[in-house]
Design an enzyme around this catalytic site. Structure first.
Site, PDB file in Angstrom:
ATOM      1  N   HIS A   7      75.302 -15.580   3.146  1.00  0.00           N
ATOM      2  CA  HIS A   7      74.250 -14.678   2.663  1.00  0.00           C
ATOM      3  C   HIS A   7      74.755 -13.817   1.522  1.00  0.00           C
ATOM      4  O   HIS A   7      75.957 -13.698   1.296  1.00  0.00           O
ATOM      5  CB  HIS A   7      73.706 -13.784   3.787  1.00  0.00           C
ATOM      6  CG  HIS A   7      74.719 -12.859   4.402  1.00  0.00           C
ATOM      7  ND1 HIS A   7      75.472 -13.187   5.519  1.00  0.00           N
ATOM      8  CD2 HIS A   7      75.116 -11.600   4.060  1.00  0.00           C
ATOM      9  CE1 HIS A   7      76.271 -12.179   5.835  1.00  0.00           C
ATOM     10  NE2 HIS A   7      76.085 -11.202   4.958  1.00  0.00           N
ATOM     11  N   HIS A  79      77.419  -7.161  -0.946  1.00  0.00           N
ATOM     12  CA  HIS A  79      78.513  -8.109  -0.705  1.00  0.00           C
ATOM     13  C   HIS A  79      77.983  -9.542  -0.659  1.00  0.00           C
ATOM     14  O   HIS A  79      76.776  -9.772  -0.578  1.00  0.00           O
ATOM     15  CB  HIS A  79      79.290  -7.775   0.585  1.00  0.00           C
ATOM     16  CG  HIS A  79      78.527  -7.939   1.870  1.00  0.00           C
ATOM     17  ND1 HIS A  79      77.883  -6.908   2.516  1.00  0.00           N
ATOM     18  CD2 HIS A  79      78.314  -9.033   2.647  1.00  0.00           C
ATOM     19  CE1 HIS A  79      77.320  -7.350   3.623  1.00  0.00           C
ATOM     20  NE2 HIS A  79      77.563  -8.645   3.733  1.00  0.00           N
ATOM     21  N   GLU A 130      82.764 -10.856   2.385  1.00  0.00           N
ATOM     22  CA  GLU A 130      82.827 -11.006   3.836  1.00  0.00           C
ATOM     23  C   GLU A 130      83.115 -12.463   4.144  1.00  0.00           C
ATOM     24  O   GLU A 130      82.590 -13.364   3.472  1.00  0.00           O
ATOM     25  CB  GLU A 130      81.471 -10.608   4.452  1.00  0.00           C
ATOM     26  CG  GLU A 130      81.446 -10.709   5.976  1.00  0.00           C
ATOM     27  CD  GLU A 130      80.088 -10.321   6.587  1.00  0.00           C
ATOM     28  OE1 GLU A 130      79.088 -10.242   5.839  1.00  0.00           O
ATOM     29  OE2 GLU A 130      80.042 -10.101   7.811  1.00  0.00           O
TER      30      GLU A 130
END
Lengths: 134, 134
Positions: A7, A79, A130
């Site tokens: 994502h 992010h 991430e």
């Protein structure tokens, strides 16, 4: 090592307004909001055919994204999350290469119930990264 | 309206260093750099299984991303690009909804040889959005 883009997270000042923009203006498939108390965020997902946009808003008094929203009152990209098969192997490889893992360096259970790590933006072209074990 | 996430663009201060980070540290499939004189950028693609990361660096004296790099000397996430089937229909729908299309409002041929538009970040949660007709 990195697999799919799981994502892109976008912090937004108003989740209802952001959901309307992504649903009504952009015609996306937008989920209902979910409060994640232990992560200090409320999430809404825009489900695209190949990946997801995660709209984030602070939840509670001690949200890890409160400061970001203060600095970016209109919101902004926060992010990117890449999938990995083995997060401990990924962590060890990254540390051996000199990359900084945020926090104590141990994977935590992330907002999707899977082990995640965050990597220092200064080591990744100014981008908070991430990693999520899938 | 929006389809797949075509790419996430990240502006970087040093393309060789960024390529090494994505190839060697993150283990990604990284392309060679390509200079796009008419767009004022050099691009490197990180080909993920489901989408792409586009690493961007200014090319020439009048790059549209020079200012961004000045403001973000470590680099940073610059825009997201969503695919659409019909960019003129998308443009008309967006304008009818009050969203601002950057430039003169007409699609231009983008860095991938396809018609693109950019949408004002203030109308999209602080995020610069590119639409690309595929």
């Amino acid at each position: 090592m990195i697999g799919k883009l799981n994502h892109v997270a976008i912090v937004v000042p108003d989740l209802a307004a952001a959901s309307a923009i992504y649903r009504d203006t952009l015609g996306g498939d937008v989920s209902e909001p979910v409060n994640l108390r232990e992560h200090g965020v409320t999430t809404v997902f825009v489900n695209l055919p190949n990946t997801k946009i995660e709209l984030l808003h602070p939840f509670g008094d001690d949200s890890p994204i409160a400061k970001f929203l203060e600095n970016n009152p209109s919101g902004g990209m926060h992010h990117v999350c890449y999938e990995v098969d083995d997060i401990l192997a990924a962590r060890d490889k990254l540390k051996a290469d000199g990359a900084r893992v945020l926090g104590d360096g141990d994977p935590k259970i992330g907002a999707h119930g899977k082990p995640v790590l965050f990597l220092h933006p200064k080591d990744f072209c100014g981008t908070l990264v991430e990693l999520e074990q899938v």
